[in-house]
Write an enzyme that holds these catalytic residues in place. Structure first.
Site, PDB file in Angstrom:
ATOM      1  N   TYR A  33      42.106  33.870  31.349  1.00  0.00           N
ATOM      2  CA  TYR A  33      42.594  32.495  31.259  1.00  0.00           C
ATOM      3  C   TYR A  33      41.510  31.508  31.648  1.00  0.00           C
ATOM      4  CZ  TYR A  33      43.056  31.998  36.358  1.00  0.00           C
ATOM      5  OH  TYR A  33      42.797  31.893  37.700  1.00  0.00           O
ATOM      6  N   LYS A 147      37.609  36.070  34.655  1.00  0.00           N
ATOM      7  CA  LYS A 147      38.770  35.231  35.012  1.00  0.00           C
ATOM      8  C   LYS A 147      40.029  35.839  34.396  1.00  0.00           C
ATOM      9  CE  LYS A 147      39.811  30.307  35.607  1.00  0.00           C
ATOM     10  NZ  LYS A 147      40.163  30.379  37.032  1.00  0.00           N
ATOM     11  N   GLU A 180      35.180  33.658  48.510  1.00  0.00           N
ATOM     12  CA  GLU A 180      35.634  32.396  47.897  1.00  0.00           C
ATOM     13  C   GLU A 180      37.072  32.165  48.324  1.00  0.00           C
ATOM     14  OE1 GLU A 180      35.878  32.644  43.578  1.00  0.00           O
ATOM     15  OE2 GLU A 180      36.428  34.754  43.692  1.00  0.00           O
ATOM     16  N   LEU A 205      34.212  34.277  41.316  1.00  0.00           N
ATOM     17  CA  LEU A 205      34.228  33.633  40.010  1.00  0.00           C
ATOM     18  C   LEU A 205      33.133  32.566  39.990  1.00  0.00           C
ATOM     19  CD1 LEU A 205      35.927  33.456  37.334  1.00  0.00           C
ATOM     20  CD2 LEU A 205      36.830  31.352  38.304  1.00  0.00           C
TER      21      LEU A 205
HETATM   22  N1  PDD Z   1      40.989  28.494  39.683  1.00  0.00           N
HETATM   23  N2  PDD Z   1      37.504  31.033  42.292  1.00  0.00           N
HETATM   24  C1  PDD Z   1      38.688  31.444  41.830  1.00  0.00           C
HETATM   25  C2  PDD Z   1      39.217  32.762  42.260  1.00  0.00           C
HETATM   26  C3  PDD Z   1      39.413  30.625  40.944  1.00  0.00           C
HETATM   27  O1  PDD Z   1      40.594  31.024  40.452  1.00  0.00           O
HETATM   28  C4  PDD Z   1      38.884  29.360  40.571  1.00  0.00           C
HETATM   29  C5  PDD Z   1      39.604  28.458  39.606  1.00  0.00           C
HETATM   30  C6  PDD Z   1      37.643  28.969  41.103  1.00  0.00           C
HETATM   31  C7  PDD Z   1      36.994  27.658  40.741  1.00  0.00           C
HETATM   32  O2  PDD Z   1      36.548  27.665  39.403  1.00  0.00           O
HETATM   33  P1  PDD Z   1      36.479  26.324  38.537  1.00  0.00           P
HETATM   34  O3  PDD Z   1      35.613  25.405  39.294  1.00  0.00           O
HETATM   35  O4  PDD Z   1      35.874  26.772  37.265  1.00  0.00           O
HETATM   36  O5  PDD Z   1      37.876  25.805  38.399  1.00  0.00           O
HETATM   37  C8  PDD Z   1      36.980  29.845  41.949  1.00  0.00           C
HETATM   38  C9  PDD Z   1      41.777  27.777  38.724  1.00  0.00           C
HETATM   39  C10 PDD Z   1      41.694  26.299  38.892  1.00  0.00           C
HETATM   40  C11 PDD Z   1      43.185  28.321  38.746  1.00  0.00           C
HETATM   41  O6  PDD Z   1      43.312  29.543  38.812  1.00  0.00           O
HETATM   42  O7  PDD Z   1      44.157  27.547  38.663  1.00  0.00           O
END
Ligand code: PDD
Length: 287
Positions: A33, A147, A180, A205
């Protein structure tokens, strides 16, 4: 006003949108996703998000369900139908519908594509009062760089955080380092003013917001280092914050019940949020 979802080629009313019970995403979490932020009618960092979707799909050998150009069109059409000005677009691709078997289907199965949107209040430069973090053991698998929709450890960590009154969980590896957040990347500002975030590898991620912020730090000539930091170091930091497509830059003021520095939002996180909100309003992508 009806709210729409996109499901395998059709725009359907959100409350009636559904997928097959033997979708491999539903049964096996066999899917990926993306979440793309929308700010004042503009997609934030569209290109790197679609690039990361492409990488996730390739890692799992799932074919693109539509062309890249078509996906861009679908995102905009759904925004238009849902009058989305601020919020996010969620998109999910699963390997498709097949008789249940752990191994990939041997017959030709079409990957399934679903998009939804969520409206939120426009993110402002004001970071608010900051958030509390609860640390949790990182019990995830060794491919956190993909992801995928297999988010159960993240769900459990976030829930434990919420039950303790914290907003986000920070996941701690076997050596005591912060990997993270449950759905965000983790940052600190050390006592000598250096911004620190963990390098990207299979343990986290590669956040798109993280990448953009790294570029903003370089443009602002801020001291920046990519290295692991421990929970102990985080608790002694001058500042801490999280980044993601939906939280932008959000200051952390408490970790495991202890205040970070004086427990107030610090100047670095405040400044970076301002810069990031300004960047989001341009609709540009950092490559
Ligand atoms: N989450 N780490 C994890 C485990 C994440 O699921 C996300 C993003 C990030 C940050 O990535 P980005 O800057 O590309 O949004 C780091 C999204 C927002 C979610 O699962 O809703």
């Amino acid at each position: 006003m009806a709210r729409y979802a996109y499901v395998n080629g059709r725009y359907v009313e959100h409350r009636q949108a559904s997928v097959h019970i033997e979708d491999r995403g539903y049964q096996l979490a066999d899917g990926v996703y993306e979440v793309v932020g929308v700010h004042d009618g503009r997609l934030i960092d569209e290109t790197p998000h679609v690039d990361r979707l492409d990488r996730s799909l390739r890692e799992l050998r799932i074919a693109w369900p539509v062309s890249r150009a078509a996906l861009g069109f679908i995102m905009r059409e759904l925004m238009r139908r849902n009058r989305l000005r601020d919020g996010l677009i969620y998109m999910q691709v699963t390997r498709g519908v097949a008789r249940r078997d752990h191994a990939f289907p041997t017959v030709d199965v079409k990957p399934a594509l679903v998009l939804t949107t969520k409206n939120t209040k426009r993110a402002g430069v004001d970071p608010g009062p900051g958030i509390a973090i609860k640390s949790q053991r990182d019990i995830r698998w060794e491919r956190c760089d993909i992801k995928t929709v297999a988010l159960l450890p993240n769900v459990l960590a976030k829930q434990a955080a919420r039950e303790s009154g914290a907003y986000e969980a920070w996941l701690i590896d076997a050596d005591g380092y912060v990997t993270e957040g449950a759905s965000t990347n983790a940052w600190i500002v050390t006592q000598d003013g250096e911004l620190v975030t963990r390098p990207v590898d299979n343990g986290i991620l590669a956040g798109v917001t993280r990448h953009t912020l790294k570029a903003l730090c370089a443009a602002l000539q801020l001291k920046f280092a990519e290295r692991p930091f421990s929970l102990t170091e985080a608790k002694r930091a001058r500042e801490a914050f999280i980044t993601s497509a939906t939280s932008f830059v959000t200051p952390v003021v408490k970790i495991d019940g202890e205040p970070v520095a004086d427990g107030k939002v610090g100047p670095t996180a405040r400044r970076l949020r301002e810069e990031y909100v300004r960047f989001a309003a341009t609709g540009a992508s950092v490559t």
